[in-house]
Design an enzyme around this catalytic site. Structure first.
Site, PDB file in Angstrom:
ATOM      1  N   HIS A 160       0.845  -1.199   0.000  1.00 26.49           N
ATOM      2  CA  HIS A 160       0.000   0.000   0.000  1.00 26.49           C
ATOM      3  C   HIS A 160       0.878   1.246   0.000  1.00 26.49           C
ATOM      4  O   HIS A 160       1.721   1.436   0.887  1.00 26.49           O
ATOM      5  CB  HIS A 160      -0.931  -0.013   1.214  1.00 26.49           C
ATOM      6  N   GLU A 163       1.722   3.702   3.006  1.00 25.87           N
ATOM      7  CA  GLU A 163       2.185   3.121   4.272  1.00 25.87           C
ATOM      8  C   GLU A 163       3.717   3.161   4.324  1.00 25.87           C
ATOM      9  O   GLU A 163       4.403   2.146   4.388  1.00 25.87           O
ATOM     10  CB  GLU A 163       1.586   1.716   4.423  1.00 25.87           C
ATOM     11  N   HIS A 295       2.390  -3.656   6.913  1.00 16.19           N
ATOM     12  CA  HIS A 295       1.424  -2.580   6.638  1.00 16.19           C
ATOM     13  C   HIS A 295       1.390  -1.618   7.818  1.00 16.19           C
ATOM     14  O   HIS A 295       1.968  -1.868   8.870  1.00 16.19           O
ATOM     15  CB  HIS A 295       0.010  -3.172   6.470  1.00 16.19           C
ATOM     16  N   GLU A 368       0.429  -4.907  11.151  1.00 15.74           N
ATOM     17  CA  GLU A 368      -0.086  -3.552  10.984  1.00 15.74           C
ATOM     18  C   GLU A 368       0.642  -2.720  12.027  1.00 15.74           C
ATOM     19  O   GLU A 368       0.447  -2.916  13.226  1.00 15.74           O
ATOM     20  CB  GLU A 368      -1.604  -3.511  11.242  1.00 15.74           C
TER      21      GLU A 368
END
Ligand code: 7B0
Ligand code: CA
Ligand code: CA
Ligand code: ZN
Length: 644
Positions: A160, A163, A295, A368
């Site tokens: 992504h 990020e 992420h 994350e």
């Protein structure tokens, strides 16, 4: 931005009919953009009644124009309403922080490391992005120029675009392995016995586009055009080829942030990573055993599957799931993230973890990273000053992951089944829960039984015992002839009651390491324990609620204090535990035990170990829950406090 893809699909069909043609009433403050989440099917009327005008719908989210007072009304109805006004967004996202490593700097850093450590690091361009940028893989191992027969690991970051912190994580990992080789024994062992592939920037086009103008653009996807549309980009983490587009966990709409692409692997970048992974099959055997996809944000450790909330389904076996959960939970204990299956966040289909496991049987995780929750001003773009702390916090978790790469099933003591070796034996303790009172000793037997190769003498150690408990082996080294040998667990009067898994580790003379888990339950004085199983609803409006119990006759005059390792077991049913703050309030004060961890995940089922040694034991103890953000519901289900 995050999307809950869960339930509001019917909004797509119904929302427009109710609201598109109504106009916000006159008022002092002008209407502006908001994003509304948490709308259940059938609740579209709430928007209409509040005077909000729908401008756009996306999976799980509705975009509206409304005045601040109308937004407040929606919040009162329990909806999650985020300010999306242009002013707020501009203030949030720009300008680009030069403290982050961009595409060309990432290439330079990889080249610097390869130049500095030519025997340990090499790089290769494993493919090109849609726009023709290099997708670089850094390999780290001893004898790096040789494809040795060592377990391989893959780390991917920045699928992504926005990020950017994930690139820093990948580069921290590379620096950690290379700079600390030869001085840190754990790192040295990893570099000597693993082949580690790091792809710090899977989506260079998107990452560069996000920063090119000098202001952050909140870009998530790649930069591949979509035929028949002016809308650019595919969400790479919805483009993988297992259960692609199966389950409403991605979008078929080209303009959307979670657009899954025209077909599985339609994106250049997912093809490149897939083909690299397939190229690591040697003689039909996939060399990569573990993968981590990096992420931001939410501070979570996730494992497959993302497309379903089922755990053991399709190619997922019970043992593999147990190992994923065990390793994921161990990593979360080390980095302070919240562990869970990927679908606990929201259903997402076509994600990298699902393909890695289902197609290649690679144990695949997602981190994350920072920050914990979706404060609009610091979600994807925290200042570069957070980089050192937010990358180094993962050091021990990454080391732990690497230590399992030779046999991830070791995490659940299943090496014999899945990773047999030439000189092998099993280590067994008769399966049972061994019950012992505080201060007492419980005994059983342990046997080492040869399965292949040489006889060995197995030396025994144990981990996982609580304070005050000592495992005692009748013999320090036992033969692999299957004979029953004495083993006992002696406890101290201060050992905290509770159920413990003690892992007995054997190391044979031929070097074979095998483990056996033993469950020991330590019982204490009933007077020092309390439970409350009466449900207490947690209101959605920020009001604190408590569930209480009384401890009496536990704190004697000689020892009035609670334990330094008290045990608190908490069961809370809640649809977003990232909204919750939990405190244990004792006679001597409060301890914060859950501070909005586990954003977007459901339910808390956790055992906390707390230092309550400064608290008097006897008195009223309360579990206090506060839901600090509207839009999710739940209850305190039950909790048990064991003071000593
Ligand atoms: C994503 O905010 C992947 C697993 C979800 N079940 C989570 C990831 O691709 O949606 N979250 S993120 O976009 N980084
Ligand atoms: Ca090597
Ligand atoms: Ca190899
Ligand atoms: Zn992401």
């Amino acid at each position: 931005m995050r999307r809950r893809v869960a339930s509001a699909l019917s909004v797509l069909a119904l929302g427009a009919a109710f609201s598109l043609f109504s106009t916000p009433a006159e008022g002092a403050a002008p209407a502006q953009a908001y994003r509304v989440r948490g709308l259940e099917p059938g609740q579209e009327l709430l928007l209409d009644r509040a005077g909000a005008v729908i401008t756009d719908v996306d999976e799980g989210a509705v975009y509206v124009q409304a005045r601040p007072d109308q937004a407040a009304k929606l919040r009162k109805q329990g909806l999650k309403v985020d300010d999306m006004s242009a002013a707020t967004l501009a203030a949030t996202f720009g300008p680009v922080d030069p403290g982050y490593t961009d595409y060309s700097e990432t290439k330079a850093e990889v080249s610097r490391l390869v130049g500095l450590y030519p025997t340990l690091a090499s790089q290769q361009v494993i493919g090109k992005s849609y726009e023709g940028k290099d997708i670089v893989a850094l390999k780290i191992s001893d004898n790096v120029g040789v494809d040795e027969s060592e377990p391989e690991m893959l780390f991917t970051a920045n699928q992504h675009a926005r990020e950017h912190l994930t690139v820093e994580m990948a580069l921290y990992l590379a620096n950690m392995l290379l700079n600390d080789y030869g001085s840190d024994p754990a790192i040295t062992k990893i570099v000597d016995n693993r082949e580690i592939w790091i792809v710090p920037m899977v989506n260079p086009d998107g990452a560069q586009y996000d920063v090119d103008s000098g202001d952050y653009l909140m870009w998530r996807k790649n930069r591949q055009p979509n035929s028949g549309s002016t809308e650019i980009g595919t969400d790479l983490n919805r483009n993988w080829g297992y259960k692609w587009g199966c389950c409403a966990g991605s979008s078929g709409v080209k303009s959307k942030d979670t657009y899954r692409g025209s077909a599985a692997f339609s994106a250049k970048e997912t093809q490149v990573i897939r083909d690299f992974v397939l190229s690591r099959r040697v003689g039909g055997t996939q060399q990569i055993t573990e993968h981590l996809d990096i992420h931001t944000y939410s501070q979570l450790v996730l494992w497959p599957f993302g497309y379903t909330t089922s755990t053991v389904v399709g190619p997922m076996t019970a043992d593999a799931y147990a190992a994923l959960r065990a390793i994921g939970t161990e990593m979360a204990d080390l980095n302070g993230y919240w562990p869970g299956q990927a679908s606990g966040l929201y259903i997402a289909d076509g994600i990298i973890n699902d393909w890695m496991w289902a197609d290649q049987k690679i144990f695949s995780f997602t981190f994350e990273m920072y920050p914990k929750r979706s404060d609009l001003f610091e979600q994807f773009y925290p200042p570069a000053s957070v980089i050192p702390a937010q990358t180094s916090r993962n050091r021990q978790a990454l080391i732990r992951l690497a230590q399992y790469a030779d046999c991830p099933y070791r995490s659940v003591s299943k090496e014999n089944t899945y990773c047999p070796v030439a000189d092998d034996y099993t280590l067994t303790v008769p399966g049972a829960t061994y019950v012992v009172a505080q201060g007492g000793t419980v005994s059983t037997t342990i046997a080492a039984t040869k399965t292949t190769g040489a006889n060995q003498l197995v030396s025994l150690t144990a981990t996982g015992a609580p304070a005050g408990m000592t495992p005692i082996f009748g013999l320090g080294s036992i033969p692999t002839d299957g004979s029953a040998q004495a083993i006992s667990f002696s406890t101290a009067a201060t050992t905290t009651p509770g159920e413990y898994t003690i892992v007995v580790r054997g190391e044979g003379t031929a070097g074979t390491v095998r483990t056996a888990p033993v469950t020991v339950m330590v019982t204490g004085s009933a007077a020092c324990q309390g439970s409350n199983a009466t449900d207490v609803a947690i209101p959605d409006d920020g009001t604190a609620v408590t569930s209480s119990l009384t401890i009496a006759g536990c704190g004697s005059l000689a020892s009035p204090m609670a334990n330094a390792a008290a045990r608190l077991e908490v069961h809370i049913a809640h649809t977003n535990i990232g909204d919750l703050q939990l405190r244990l309030v004792g006679p001597g004060g409060a301890v914060l035990i859950h501070d909005r961890d586990g954003a977007d995940m459901n339910n808390i089922d956790k055992i906390y170990t707390l230092d309550l040694s400064s608290q008097v034991a006897d008195g009223t103890w309360s579990l206090e829950a506060t839901d600090l953000e509207s839009g999710a519901t739940g209850k305190i289900d039950s909790w048990t406090l064991t003071l000593k």
